[in-house]
Motif scaffolding. Structure first.
Motif, short mmCIF file in Angstrom:
data_model
loop_
_atom_site.label_atom_id
_atom_site.label_comp_id
_atom_site.label_asym_id
_atom_site.label_seq_id
_atom_site.Cartn_x
_atom_site.Cartn_y
_atom_site.Cartn_z
N GLU A 181 0.79 -1.22 0.00
CA GLU A 181 0.00 0.00 0.00
C GLU A 181 0.83 1.27 0.00
O GLU A 181 0.39 2.31 -0.53
N ALA A 182 2.02 1.22 0.62
CA ALA A 182 2.78 2.45 0.86
C ALA A 182 3.62 2.84 -0.35
O ALA A 182 4.13 1.97 -1.06
N PRO A 183 3.80 4.15 -0.59
CA PRO A 183 4.52 4.60 -1.78
C PRO A 183 6.04 4.58 -1.63
O PRO A 183 6.74 4.63 -2.64
N ASP A 184 6.56 4.54 -0.40
CA ASP A 184 8.02 4.59 -0.23
C ASP A 184 8.39 3.89 1.07
O ASP A 184 7.53 3.46 1.85
N ALA A 185 9.71 3.78 1.31
CA ALA A 185 10.21 3.03 2.45
C ALA A 185 9.74 3.62 3.78
O ALA A 185 9.36 2.88 4.70
#
Length: 459
Positions: free
Chosen positions: A333-337
């Motif tokens: 779901e998340a766009p980045d680390a």
């Protein structure tokens, strides 16, 4: 994203498998020289120096078994083919099954077989790279002192870099300078003396009203775990502060103690089972919550590195899968680390903290009981931690709803509040226990009598 997983035990392998099945890449670094080949029975020949409890009892609680069936059915199938034994507790219900009862299933299997199945599945996943025999020596951080994990340093070879570093090094391993959230350890108060057995031909596991045989003598306790392929473990639990009972590390003393305790006398009799290990002591058992932010971006922990509790609750394996699933969901779901780490901690942290609190409270109550303090286990306003565990299990055979809610609570299927805030279930438990003639008789002799039987092995 690329995930660098430090540690190739259950939590590390499950996390790597989960994030790659969510569309990412993972490299797993494991100190011990293990490989993914060979049949399941050869897993017991593997030397796991980094996991002192490798041969101790493990089990998948109902939540863990359900997670395997949902996102790693190939692993579940491999475990079943290798001899893992499901135990459907809905079979103990007196009335018809209801929605949700299909989840009341434990999966009994020993730790070496579990790692074998997970490692084999990870090796077959193209996006997973397994690197055995690699010693993690520290974290790599961002340039100019930036507080960000960018990979790990290893003993020999080039550093391994990635977008997210996953700490799956367990409760014991932490390289110098490794960033971990601060957790105040709380001693479980117990030392375990465990031994594994294999059922004799024609013998079957003892049938008890709810789960597996367990009990308390007022100064020590016992528990039993089934295993795969007709095996089971018997665990004697003693207070860490009672040096006299450490005599149980001797096989002859351990056998004598079991012969004095019902139903361990039957379970360890030669015509019922034969021992396949010696006595395996395990102490220094702490409850530690490390779910807070370690202060380094790009770093998160799973399994026992995130939060570990008294093994008597058997949370470890299932929480390893819970954390792996939470990490995979965050990665999907998340766009980045940074967002992955934030969402993972937000999703996995609250449940880990509440189970840590429950373990601490229950262990403290058990220690008070072993010191001779009279505790009321039959009422919610008595000793609630033991009422909600020991009392609930004692009442469960008489009431289907109590059985369901109790197993869902101890099996991690429900959050603790589902049981703790259910006054109607508490009423039913109290009514059942109040209707009995009194507390059940002790399954074993008083402490002084047991120590007299064990006198030949003291000193």
């Amino acid at each position: 994203m690329r995930f660098v997983v430090a540690g190739g035990g259950v939590a590390g392998l499950a996390s790597a498998l989960a994030v790659t099945r969510a569309g990412h890449d993972a490299v797993v670094l494991e100190r011990d020289p293990v490989d993914a080949g060979g049949p399941a029975h050869e897993a017991f020949d593997v030397e796991r120096r980094g996991i002192p409890h490798f041969f101790q009892p493990h089990a998948f609680l109902p939540r863990g078994r359900r997670l395997l069936s949902e996102w790693a059915p190939d692993v579940l199938d491999a475990l079943l083919e290798a001899g893992a034994e499901p135990q459907d507790l809905a079979a103990k219900l007196h009335g018809p099954r209801e929605a949700g009862d299909e989840d009341l299933v434990y999966l009994w299997v020993r730790r070496p077989v579990i790692e074998w199945a997970l490692r084999r599945a990870a090796a077959a996943e193209p996006a997973v790279e397994l690197r055995p025999g690699v010693r993690v020596t520290g974290l790599l951080t961002g340039a100019n002192g930036a507080r960000r994990a960018t990979g790990v340093a290893v003993g020999d070879g080039d550093p391994v870099r990635g977008d997210v570093v996953v700490d799956a090094l367990g409760r014991y391993r932490s390289p110098p300078g490794w960033a971990r959230a601060v957790g105040d350890p709380t001693d479980s108060g117990a030392v375990y003396f465990c031994r594994y057995f294999e059922l004799a031909p024609g013998a079957e596991h003892l049938d008890v009203p709810v789960l597996n045989p367990r009990g308390d003598l007022g100064y020590m306790g016992f528990n039993t775990f089934r295993g795969d392929n007709r095996t089971f473990a018997v665990i004697l639990l003693t207070p860490a502060a009672d040096p006299d009972l450490r005599v149980l590390r001797h096989e002859a003393a351990w056998e004598e103690a079991c012969a004095a305790i019902t139903p361990l006398d039957r379970m360890t009799a030669p015509d019922h089972a034969r021992p396949i290990t010696g006595v395996m002591p395990m102490g220094g058992l702490m409850n530690v919550d490390r779910t807070r932010d370690p202060g380094l971006a790009g770093l998160l922990a799973v399994g026992d590195a995130f939060c570990h509790t008294d093994p008597a609750f058997a949370y470890g394996l299932s929480f390893a899968l819970v954390h792996a699933r939470a990490l995979a969901d965050a990665a999907a779901e998340a766009p980045d680390a940074d967002a992955v780490v934030e969402r993972y901690r937000a999703n996995a942290g609250p449940e880990a903290r509440e189970r840590h609190a429950l373990a601490c409270a229950t262990d403290a109550a058990r220690s008070r009981r072993w010191k001779g303090e009279p505790l009321d286990l039959a009422r919610r306003d008595g000793c609630y931690p033991l009422f909600s565990f020991v009392g609930a299990l004692a009442a469960a055979p008489d009431d289907d709803e109590v059985l369901r809610r109790t197993i869902r609570r101890i099996g991690l299927l429900d959050r603790t509040a589902a049981f703790d805030e259910d006054a109607a279930v508490h009423d039913r438990i109290e009514a059942i226990l109040a209707g009995r003639s009194g507390p059940p008789p002790s399954p074993g002799p008083p402490r002084h009598e047991l120590l007299a039987r064990l006198a030949a092995w003291t000193g």
